[in-house]
Write an enzyme that holds these catalytic residues in place. Structure first.
Site, PDB file in Angstrom:
ATOM      1  N   ARG A   1       0.871  -1.173   0.000  1.00 29.59           N
ATOM      2  CA  ARG A   1       0.000   0.000   0.000  1.00 29.59           C
ATOM      3  C   ARG A   1       0.909   1.223   0.000  1.00 29.59           C
ATOM      4  NH1 ARG A   1      -3.985   2.426   4.750  1.00 29.59           N
ATOM      5  NH2 ARG A   1      -2.226   3.706   5.336  1.00 29.59           N
TER       6      ARG A   1
ATOM      7  N   TYR B   1      -3.108  11.801   5.520  1.00 29.88           N
ATOM      8  CA  TYR B   1      -3.392  10.472   6.076  1.00 29.88           C
ATOM      9  C   TYR B   1      -2.349   9.436   5.621  1.00 29.88           C
ATOM     10  CZ  TYR B   1      -4.957   5.771   6.423  1.00 29.88           C
ATOM     11  OH  TYR B   1      -4.960   4.430   6.687  1.00 29.88           O
TER      12      TYR B   1
ATOM     13  N   ASP C   1      -5.194   3.891  -0.080  1.00 30.77           N
ATOM     14  CA  ASP C   1      -6.340   4.123   0.816  1.00 30.77           C
ATOM     15  C   ASP C   1      -6.767   5.589   0.716  1.00 30.77           C
ATOM     16  OD1 ASP C   1      -8.182   4.174   2.878  1.00 30.77           O
ATOM     17  OD2 ASP C   1      -6.886   3.170   4.334  1.00 30.77           O
TER      18      ASP C   1
ATOM     19  N   HIS D   1      -9.201   6.757   2.507  1.00 31.56           N
ATOM     20  CA  HIS D   1      -9.612   7.046   3.882  1.00 31.56           C
ATOM     21  C   HIS D   1     -10.793   8.010   3.963  1.00 31.56           C
ATOM     22  CE1 HIS D   1      -8.642   6.857   8.268  1.00 31.56           C
ATOM     23  NE2 HIS D   1      -8.264   5.663   7.877  1.00 31.56           N
TER      24      HIS D   1
ATOM     25  N   GLU E   1      -9.048   1.891  -1.725  1.00 28.91           N
ATOM     26  CA  GLU E   1      -9.829   1.599  -0.520  1.00 28.91           C
ATOM     27  C   GLU E   1     -10.549   2.841   0.014  1.00 28.91           C
ATOM     28  OE1 GLU E   1      -7.218   0.032   2.459  1.00 28.91           O
ATOM     29  OE2 GLU E   1      -8.530   0.658   4.093  1.00 28.91           O
TER      30      GLU E   1
ATOM     31  N   GLU F   1     -13.601  -1.631   6.577  1.00 30.73           N
ATOM     32  CA  GLU F   1     -12.894  -1.742   7.861  1.00 30.73           C
ATOM     33  C   GLU F   1     -13.707  -1.144   9.015  1.00 30.73           C
ATOM     34  OE1 GLU F   1      -9.222   0.397   6.903  1.00 30.73           O
ATOM     35  OE2 GLU F   1      -9.897   2.067   8.126  1.00 30.73           O
TER      36      GLU F   1
ATOM     37  N   ARG G   1     -13.560  -5.565   3.548  1.00 33.31           N
ATOM     38  CA  ARG G   1     -12.450  -5.343   4.482  1.00 33.31           C
ATOM     39  C   ARG G   1     -12.781  -5.651   5.943  1.00 33.31           C
ATOM     40  NH1 ARG G   1      -7.915  -3.956   4.724  1.00 33.31           N
ATOM     41  NH2 ARG G   1      -7.988  -1.859   5.593  1.00 33.31           N
TER      42      ARG G   1
ATOM     43  N   GLU H   1      -4.236  -7.415   5.154  1.00 32.26           N
ATOM     44  CA  GLU H   1      -3.392  -6.272   5.536  1.00 32.26           C
ATOM     45  C   GLU H   1      -2.475  -6.700   6.684  1.00 32.26           C
ATOM     46  OE1 GLU H   1      -5.610  -2.921   6.996  1.00 32.26           O
ATOM     47  OE2 GLU H   1      -3.892  -1.570   6.856  1.00 32.26           O
TER      48      GLU H   1
ATOM     49  N   TRP I   1     -11.533  12.109   8.858  1.00 32.77           N
ATOM     50  CA  TRP I   1     -10.144  11.706   8.989  1.00 32.77           C
ATOM     51  C   TRP I   1      -9.897  10.412   8.271  1.00 32.77           C
ATOM     52  CZ3 TRP I   1      -7.602   7.463  11.252  1.00 32.77           C
ATOM     53  CH2 TRP I   1      -6.204   7.533  11.083  1.00 32.77           C
TER      54      TRP I   1
END
Ligand code: CS2
Ligand code: MG
Length: 402
Positions: free
Chosen positions: A147, A159, A210, A212, A236, A262, A283, A339, A402
Protein backbone atom coordinates in the site's frame (compact mmCIF):
# COMPACT_ATOMS: atom_id res chain seq x y z
CA UNK A 1 -18.46 -27.92 30.59
CA UNK A 2 -18.85 -24.43 32.06
CA UNK A 3 -17.37 -20.96 31.90
CA UNK A 4 -16.16 -20.22 35.45
CA UNK A 5 -14.69 -16.74 35.00
CA UNK A 6 -13.73 -14.16 32.42
CA UNK A 7 -11.47 -11.15 32.73
CA UNK A 8 -10.72 -8.10 30.64
CA UNK A 9 -7.04 -7.21 30.35
CA UNK A 10 -6.02 -3.73 29.19
CA UNK A 11 -2.39 -3.21 28.23
CA UNK A 12 -0.34 -0.64 26.30
CA UNK A 13 2.87 -2.20 24.95
CA UNK A 14 3.38 0.70 22.52
CA UNK A 15 -0.37 1.07 21.90
CA UNK A 16 -3.55 0.09 23.76
CA UNK A 17 -5.12 -3.36 23.50
CA UNK A 18 -8.19 -4.82 25.21
CA UNK A 19 -8.18 -8.60 25.62
CA UNK A 20 -10.80 -10.98 27.01
CA UNK A 21 -9.68 -14.22 28.68
CA UNK A 22 -12.38 -16.82 29.32
CA UNK A 23 -11.64 -19.63 31.81
CA UNK A 24 -13.48 -22.96 31.96
CA UNK A 25 -13.98 -25.60 34.64
CA UNK A 26 -11.78 -27.96 32.61
CA UNK A 27 -8.72 -25.74 32.82
CA UNK A 28 -8.86 -24.79 29.12
CA UNK A 29 -9.00 -21.05 28.46
CA UNK A 30 -9.61 -18.90 25.40
CA UNK A 31 -8.41 -15.44 24.36
CA UNK A 32 -10.30 -12.80 22.34
CA UNK A 33 -9.43 -9.27 21.14
CA UNK A 34 -11.85 -6.41 21.96
CA UNK A 35 -9.72 -3.41 20.98
CA UNK A 36 -11.44 -0.31 19.57
CA UNK A 37 -8.84 2.29 18.70
CA UNK A 38 -9.29 5.48 20.74
CA UNK A 39 -12.49 4.19 22.44
CA UNK A 40 -11.00 1.25 24.33
CA UNK A 41 -12.72 1.83 27.65
CA UNK A 42 -16.21 1.77 26.17
CA UNK A 43 -15.71 -1.88 25.20
CA UNK A 44 -14.08 -2.67 28.57
CA UNK A 45 -17.20 -1.38 30.38
CA UNK A 46 -19.55 -3.20 27.97
CA UNK A 47 -17.75 -6.48 28.60
CA UNK A 48 -17.17 -6.14 32.33
CA UNK A 49 -20.58 -4.73 33.26
CA UNK A 50 -22.91 -6.35 30.73
CA UNK A 51 -21.35 -9.46 29.17
CA UNK A 52 -19.04 -11.23 31.65
CA UNK A 53 -21.76 -11.65 34.34
CA UNK A 54 -24.02 -13.41 31.77
CA UNK A 55 -21.26 -15.77 30.62
CA UNK A 56 -20.59 -17.37 34.00
CA UNK A 57 -22.07 -20.87 34.08
CA UNK A 58 -22.68 -21.03 30.30
CA UNK A 59 -21.42 -23.98 28.24
CA UNK A 60 -18.47 -22.58 26.18
CA UNK A 61 -19.04 -25.19 23.48
CA UNK A 62 -22.30 -23.48 22.47
CA UNK A 63 -20.58 -20.81 20.36
CA UNK A 64 -23.51 -20.11 18.04
CA UNK A 65 -26.05 -19.93 20.84
CA UNK A 66 -23.87 -17.58 22.90
CA UNK A 67 -23.37 -15.38 19.81
CA UNK A 68 -27.15 -15.18 19.29
CA UNK A 69 -27.68 -14.56 23.02
CA UNK A 70 -25.33 -11.58 22.97
CA UNK A 71 -26.66 -10.21 19.65
CA UNK A 72 -30.41 -10.77 19.89
CA UNK A 73 -30.48 -10.76 23.67
CA UNK A 74 -29.02 -7.28 24.02
CA UNK A 75 -32.00 -5.81 22.12
CA UNK A 76 -29.63 -2.96 21.09
CA UNK A 77 -28.05 -4.51 18.04
CA UNK A 78 -24.95 -3.87 15.94
CA UNK A 79 -22.54 -0.96 16.38
CA UNK A 80 -18.77 -0.96 16.94
CA UNK A 81 -18.87 -1.44 20.73
CA UNK A 82 -21.40 -4.28 20.85
CA UNK A 83 -19.88 -6.15 17.91
CA UNK A 84 -16.36 -5.93 19.33
CA UNK A 85 -17.57 -7.30 22.67
CA UNK A 86 -19.34 -10.15 20.85
CA UNK A 87 -16.22 -10.75 18.73
CA UNK A 88 -14.02 -11.04 21.83
CA UNK A 89 -16.31 -13.69 23.34
CA UNK A 90 -16.70 -15.52 20.02
CA UNK A 91 -12.95 -15.69 19.33
CA UNK A 92 -12.21 -16.87 22.87
CA UNK A 93 -14.83 -19.62 22.48
CA UNK A 94 -13.44 -20.77 19.09
CA UNK A 95 -10.01 -20.82 20.74
CA UNK A 96 -11.38 -23.06 23.51
CA UNK A 97 -13.20 -25.36 21.06
CA UNK A 98 -10.13 -25.77 18.87
CA UNK A 99 -7.94 -26.46 21.91
CA UNK A 100 -10.46 -29.08 23.11
CA UNK A 101 -10.43 -30.66 19.64
CA UNK A 102 -6.62 -30.51 19.69
CA UNK A 103 -6.69 -28.79 16.29
CA UNK A 104 -5.50 -25.49 14.87
CA UNK A 105 -8.57 -23.32 14.27
CA UNK A 106 -8.40 -23.47 10.46
CA UNK A 107 -8.97 -27.24 10.63
CA UNK A 108 -12.24 -26.71 12.52
CA UNK A 109 -13.37 -24.15 9.95
CA UNK A 110 -13.00 -26.65 7.13
CA UNK A 111 -9.30 -27.06 6.56
CA UNK A 112 -6.65 -25.50 4.41
CA UNK A 113 -7.53 -23.77 1.12
CA UNK A 114 -4.05 -22.35 0.49
CA UNK A 115 -0.46 -22.59 1.65
CA UNK A 116 0.35 -18.99 2.55
CA UNK A 117 -1.56 -15.76 3.11
CA UNK A 118 -0.53 -12.92 0.79
CA UNK A 119 -0.22 -9.74 2.82
CA UNK A 120 0.29 -6.08 1.98
CA UNK A 121 2.57 -3.78 3.90
CA UNK A 122 2.34 -0.01 4.40
CA UNK A 123 4.85 2.15 2.52
CA UNK A 124 4.70 5.85 3.14
CA UNK A 125 6.77 9.00 2.86
CA UNK A 126 6.43 12.72 3.15
CA UNK A 127 6.60 13.07 -0.66
CA UNK A 128 6.68 10.92 -3.80
CA UNK A 129 10.45 10.35 -3.65
CA UNK A 130 10.29 9.08 -0.06
CA UNK A 131 7.30 6.83 -0.74
CA UNK A 132 9.00 5.38 -3.82
CA UNK A 133 11.99 4.60 -1.62
CA UNK A 134 9.78 2.99 1.04
CA UNK A 135 8.03 0.82 -1.57
CA UNK A 136 11.48 -0.36 -2.67
CA UNK A 137 12.28 -1.35 0.90
CA UNK A 138 9.12 -3.48 1.07
CA UNK A 139 9.99 -5.13 -2.24
CA UNK A 140 13.43 -5.92 -0.77
CA UNK A 141 11.73 -7.44 2.27
CA UNK A 142 9.89 -9.82 -0.08
CA UNK A 143 6.44 -8.23 -0.09
CA UNK A 144 4.33 -8.98 -3.17
CA UNK A 145 1.75 -6.30 -2.36
CA UNK A 146 2.32 -2.81 -0.97
CA UNK A 147 0.00 0.00 0.00
CA UNK A 148 1.52 3.36 -0.99
CA UNK A 149 0.56 6.64 0.74
CA UNK A 150 2.33 9.93 0.25
CA UNK A 151 2.36 13.30 1.93
CA UNK A 152 0.96 15.97 -0.38
CA UNK A 153 2.66 19.37 -0.72
CA UNK A 154 0.54 21.96 1.11
CA UNK A 155 -1.39 19.43 3.24
CA UNK A 156 -0.47 19.22 6.94
CA UNK A 157 0.07 15.57 7.96
CA UNK A 158 -1.77 13.80 5.13
CA UNK A 159 -3.39 10.47 6.08
CA UNK A 160 -1.15 7.42 6.20
CA UNK A 161 2.22 9.13 6.49
CA UNK A 162 4.15 8.01 9.55
CA UNK A 163 7.24 9.31 11.23
CA UNK A 164 9.34 6.31 10.26
CA UNK A 165 9.12 4.83 6.77
CA UNK A 166 8.40 1.26 7.82
CA UNK A 167 6.21 1.91 10.83
CA UNK A 168 3.10 4.01 11.15
CA UNK A 169 0.86 4.42 14.19
CA UNK A 170 -2.01 6.89 13.74
CA UNK A 171 -3.28 6.91 17.37
CA UNK A 172 -0.38 8.87 18.75
CA UNK A 173 -1.68 11.73 20.92
CA UNK A 174 -3.34 12.07 24.35
CA UNK A 175 -6.00 14.19 22.63
CA UNK A 176 -6.77 14.12 18.89
CA UNK A 177 -4.21 16.09 16.87
CA UNK A 178 -5.44 18.21 13.96
CA UNK A 179 -4.36 17.24 10.45
CA UNK A 180 -5.22 18.94 7.16
CA UNK A 181 -6.91 17.98 3.92
CA UNK A 182 -7.33 19.47 0.46
CA UNK A 183 -8.85 17.26 -2.22
CA UNK A 184 -7.67 19.30 -5.19
CA UNK A 185 -4.05 19.09 -4.04
CA UNK A 186 -4.35 15.34 -3.45
CA UNK A 187 -5.95 14.73 -6.85
CA UNK A 188 -3.10 16.58 -8.51
CA UNK A 189 -0.42 14.63 -6.67
CA UNK A 190 -1.49 11.04 -5.88
CA UNK A 191 -1.70 9.80 -9.53
CA UNK A 192 1.91 10.99 -10.04
CA UNK A 193 2.99 8.69 -7.21
CA UNK A 194 1.56 5.65 -8.97
CA UNK A 195 2.92 6.72 -12.34
CA UNK A 196 6.39 6.94 -10.79
CA UNK A 197 6.02 3.62 -8.96
CA UNK A 198 5.05 1.81 -12.17
CA UNK A 199 7.91 3.51 -14.09
CA UNK A 200 10.45 2.35 -11.52
CA UNK A 201 9.15 -1.02 -10.32
CA UNK A 202 7.04 -2.10 -13.31
CA UNK A 203 3.74 -3.95 -13.05
CA UNK A 204 5.02 -6.89 -10.94
CA UNK A 205 4.21 -5.71 -7.41
CA UNK A 206 0.58 -5.30 -6.41
CA UNK A 207 -0.05 -1.68 -5.42
CA UNK A 208 -2.86 -0.46 -3.15
CA UNK A 209 -4.04 2.95 -1.98
CA UNK A 210 -6.34 4.12 0.82
CA UNK A 211 -8.52 7.21 0.23
CA UNK A 212 -9.61 7.05 3.88
CA UNK A 213 -13.12 8.42 3.24
CA UNK A 214 -11.79 11.78 2.00
CA UNK A 215 -13.33 12.18 -1.47
CA UNK A 216 -16.86 13.01 -2.61
CA UNK A 217 -18.37 10.44 -5.03
CA UNK A 218 -17.48 12.58 -8.06
CA UNK A 219 -13.92 13.15 -6.82
CA UNK A 220 -13.63 9.47 -5.99
CA UNK A 221 -14.70 8.53 -9.52
CA UNK A 222 -12.14 10.98 -10.88
CA UNK A 223 -9.34 9.49 -8.77
CA UNK A 224 -10.32 5.90 -9.63
CA UNK A 225 -10.30 6.84 -13.33
CA UNK A 226 -6.96 8.64 -13.15
CA UNK A 227 -5.40 5.62 -11.39
CA UNK A 228 -6.67 3.11 -13.97
CA UNK A 229 -3.48 3.02 -16.07
CA UNK A 230 -1.48 1.91 -13.01
CA UNK A 231 -3.67 -1.17 -12.39
CA UNK A 232 -4.06 -1.01 -8.63
CA UNK A 233 -4.88 -4.13 -6.64
CA UNK A 234 -7.46 -1.92 -4.93
CA UNK A 235 -8.49 1.60 -4.06
CA UNK A 236 -9.83 1.60 -0.52
CA UNK A 237 -12.50 3.70 1.24
CA UNK A 238 -12.38 6.24 -1.54
CA UNK A 239 -15.66 7.81 -0.37
CA UNK A 240 -17.60 7.29 2.88
CA UNK A 241 -19.87 4.24 2.74
CA UNK A 242 -22.87 5.54 4.65
CA UNK A 243 -24.57 6.38 1.35
CA UNK A 244 -23.80 3.29 -0.67
CA UNK A 245 -25.59 4.56 -3.80
CA UNK A 246 -22.51 6.77 -4.20
CA UNK A 247 -20.48 3.78 -5.33
CA UNK A 248 -22.61 3.48 -8.47
CA UNK A 249 -21.14 6.75 -9.71
CA UNK A 250 -17.58 5.48 -9.15
CA UNK A 251 -18.35 2.19 -10.93
CA UNK A 252 -19.83 4.02 -13.93
CA UNK A 253 -16.53 5.77 -14.54
CA UNK A 254 -13.81 3.33 -13.59
CA UNK A 255 -12.78 -0.31 -13.41
CA UNK A 256 -10.22 0.30 -10.63
CA UNK A 257 -11.04 -2.40 -8.01
CA UNK A 258 -12.69 -1.02 -4.88
CA UNK A 259 -12.34 -2.14 -1.25
CA UNK A 260 -14.55 -1.09 1.66
CA UNK A 261 -15.48 -2.33 5.12
CA UNK A 262 -12.89 -1.74 7.86
CA UNK A 263 -15.46 0.29 9.80
CA UNK A 264 -18.40 -2.04 9.08
CA UNK A 265 -19.66 -4.13 11.98
CA UNK A 266 -22.18 -6.54 10.47
CA UNK A 267 -23.34 -8.23 7.29
CA UNK A 268 -26.08 -5.58 7.11
CA UNK A 269 -23.50 -2.83 6.53
CA UNK A 270 -21.93 -4.81 3.68
CA UNK A 271 -25.00 -6.42 2.11
CA UNK A 272 -25.99 -3.79 -0.47
CA UNK A 273 -22.46 -3.04 -1.64
CA UNK A 274 -21.88 -6.76 -2.15
CA UNK A 275 -25.22 -7.64 -3.74
CA UNK A 276 -25.08 -4.67 -6.11
CA UNK A 277 -21.51 -5.62 -7.06
CA UNK A 278 -20.25 -2.16 -6.16
CA UNK A 279 -17.07 -3.42 -4.47
CA UNK A 280 -14.46 -6.07 -5.20
CA UNK A 281 -13.01 -6.63 -1.71
CA UNK A 282 -14.70 -6.65 1.68
CA UNK A 283 -12.45 -5.34 4.48
CA UNK A 284 -14.33 -6.47 7.61
CA UNK A 285 -12.22 -8.37 10.09
CA UNK A 286 -12.62 -10.60 13.12
CA UNK A 287 -12.60 -8.01 15.93
CA UNK A 288 -14.82 -5.38 14.32
CA UNK A 289 -17.46 -7.64 12.79
CA UNK A 290 -18.59 -10.06 15.48
CA UNK A 291 -15.82 -12.66 15.41
CA UNK A 292 -15.33 -15.80 13.35
CA UNK A 293 -19.02 -16.74 13.53
CA UNK A 294 -20.20 -13.55 11.84
CA UNK A 295 -17.27 -12.89 9.50
CA UNK A 296 -17.88 -16.32 8.00
CA UNK A 297 -21.41 -15.24 7.05
CA UNK A 298 -20.11 -12.04 5.43
CA UNK A 299 -17.48 -13.98 3.46
CA UNK A 300 -20.07 -16.51 2.26
CA UNK A 301 -22.40 -13.74 1.06
CA UNK A 302 -19.46 -12.05 -0.68
CA UNK A 303 -18.50 -15.31 -2.40
CA UNK A 304 -21.88 -15.41 -4.19
CA UNK A 305 -20.87 -12.19 -5.98
CA UNK A 306 -17.17 -13.00 -6.49
CA UNK A 307 -16.23 -10.39 -3.90
CA UNK A 308 -13.06 -11.45 -2.08
CA UNK A 309 -11.86 -10.84 1.46
CA UNK A 310 -9.22 -8.27 2.39
CA UNK A 311 -9.21 -8.15 6.16
CA UNK A 312 -8.23 -4.99 7.97
CA UNK A 313 -4.93 -5.59 9.76
CA UNK A 314 -3.66 -2.26 11.09
CA UNK A 315 -1.72 -2.19 14.38
CA UNK A 316 -4.89 -1.53 16.40
CA UNK A 317 -6.01 -5.09 15.59
CA UNK A 318 -4.12 -7.04 18.23
CA UNK A 319 -2.03 -10.15 17.50
CA UNK A 320 -5.08 -12.10 18.73
CA UNK A 321 -7.12 -10.73 15.81
CA UNK A 322 -4.19 -11.21 13.42
CA UNK A 323 -3.69 -14.83 14.48
CA UNK A 324 -7.40 -15.60 14.22
CA UNK A 325 -7.69 -13.79 10.87
CA UNK A 326 -4.83 -15.92 9.51
CA UNK A 327 -6.70 -19.12 10.38
CA UNK A 328 -9.77 -17.62 8.72
CA UNK A 329 -7.73 -16.61 5.65
CA UNK A 330 -6.17 -20.08 5.46
CA UNK A 331 -9.64 -21.58 5.17
CA UNK A 332 -11.89 -19.00 3.42
CA UNK A 333 -12.40 -19.96 -0.25
CA UNK A 334 -12.79 -16.38 -1.52
CA UNK A 335 -9.62 -15.01 0.06
CA UNK A 336 -8.15 -11.89 -1.54
CA UNK A 337 -5.39 -10.41 0.60
CA UNK A 338 -4.61 -9.65 4.26
CA UNK A 339 -3.39 -6.27 5.54
CA UNK A 340 -0.30 -6.58 7.71
CA UNK A 341 1.11 -3.68 9.70
CA UNK A 342 3.76 -5.13 11.92
CA UNK A 343 3.39 -4.74 15.69
CA UNK A 344 6.19 -3.46 17.89
CA UNK A 345 8.53 -5.90 19.63
CA UNK A 346 6.86 -5.03 22.97
CA UNK A 347 3.44 -5.98 21.58
CA UNK A 348 4.75 -9.23 20.10
CA UNK A 349 6.25 -10.12 23.50
CA UNK A 350 2.99 -9.48 25.39
CA UNK A 351 1.10 -11.65 22.87
CA UNK A 352 3.21 -14.77 22.18
CA UNK A 353 2.03 -16.22 18.84
CA UNK A 354 2.91 -18.91 16.37
CA UNK A 355 2.28 -17.12 13.04
CA UNK A 356 5.26 -16.05 10.95
CA UNK A 357 6.14 -14.00 7.86
CA UNK A 358 8.08 -15.34 4.90
CA UNK A 359 8.53 -13.81 1.42
CA UNK A 360 5.41 -11.64 1.38
CA UNK A 361 3.16 -14.19 3.06
CA UNK A 362 2.02 -14.90 6.60
CA UNK A 363 1.51 -18.44 7.84
CA UNK A 364 -0.62 -19.49 10.78
CA UNK A 365 0.84 -22.14 13.06
CA UNK A 366 -0.34 -25.62 14.00
CA UNK A 367 -0.83 -25.02 17.73
CA UNK A 368 -4.32 -26.08 18.86
CA UNK A 369 -6.58 -22.99 19.04
CA UNK A 370 -5.85 -19.73 17.24
CA UNK A 371 -2.24 -19.82 18.37
CA UNK A 372 -2.06 -16.51 20.27
CA UNK A 373 -1.73 -16.13 24.04
CA UNK A 374 -1.27 -13.23 26.45
CA UNK A 375 1.57 -12.91 28.98
CA UNK A 376 -0.41 -11.32 31.80
CA UNK A 377 2.61 -10.40 33.95
CA UNK A 378 4.22 -8.60 31.06
CA UNK A 379 0.91 -6.99 30.06
CA UNK A 380 0.59 -5.55 33.59
CA UNK A 381 3.85 -3.66 33.08
CA UNK A 382 2.26 -1.50 30.36
CA UNK A 383 -0.71 0.41 31.84
CA UNK A 384 -3.39 2.01 29.63
CA UNK A 385 -2.46 5.38 28.11
CA UNK A 386 -5.11 7.55 26.46
CA UNK A 387 -4.29 7.73 22.73
CA UNK A 388 -6.48 9.13 20.00
CA UNK A 389 -6.64 9.07 16.23
CA UNK A 390 -6.26 12.51 14.65
CA UNK A 391 -9.07 14.63 13.24
CA UNK A 392 -8.93 16.38 9.85
CA UNK A 393 -9.88 19.93 8.89
CA UNK A 394 -9.95 21.70 5.52
CA UNK A 395 -7.84 24.83 5.06
CA UNK A 396 -10.72 27.09 6.12
CA UNK A 397 -11.16 25.12 9.33
CA UNK A 398 -14.14 22.97 8.27
CA UNK A 399 -14.18 19.53 9.91
CA UNK A 400 -13.56 16.74 7.39
CA UNK A 401 -13.38 12.96 7.54
CA UNK A 402 -10.14 11.71 8.99
C1 CS2 B 1 -6.44 2.21 7.90
C2 CS2 B 1 -6.18 2.19 9.37
O1 CS2 B 1 -5.37 0.14 7.85
C3 CS2 B 1 -6.07 0.92 7.23
O2 CS2 B 1 -6.47 0.74 6.12
O3 CS2 B 1 -7.55 2.77 7.40
O4 CS2 B 1 -4.93 2.80 9.54
C4 CS2 B 1 -7.19 2.92 10.25
O5 CS2 B 1 -7.10 4.27 10.06
C5 CS2 B 1 -6.95 2.53 11.67
O6 CS2 B 1 -7.02 1.15 11.80
C6 CS2 B 1 -7.95 3.21 12.58
O7 CS2 B 1 -7.92 2.65 13.84
MG1 MG C 1 -8.11 1.85 5.59
Amino acid sequence: MKIISAKVIVTCPGRNFVTLKIMTDQGVYGIGDATMNGREKAVVAYLEDHVVPCLIGMDPRRIEDIWQYLYRGAYWRRGPVTMRAIAAVDVALWDIKAKMANMPLYQLLGGRSRDGIMVYGHANGSDIAETVDAVGQYIDLGYKAIRAQTGVPGIKDAYGVGRGKLFYEPADAALPSVTGWDTRKALNYVPKLFETLRDIYGFGPHLLHDGHHRYTPQEAANLAKMLEPYQLFWLEDVTPAENQEAFKLIRQHSVTPLAVGEIFNTIWDAKDLIQNQLIDYIRCTIVSAGGVTHLRRIADLAALYQVRTGSHGATDLSPVTMGTALHFDTWVPNFGIQEYMRHTEETDAVFPHDYHFDKGELFCGETPGHGVDIDEDLAAKYPYKPAYLPVARLEDGTMWNW
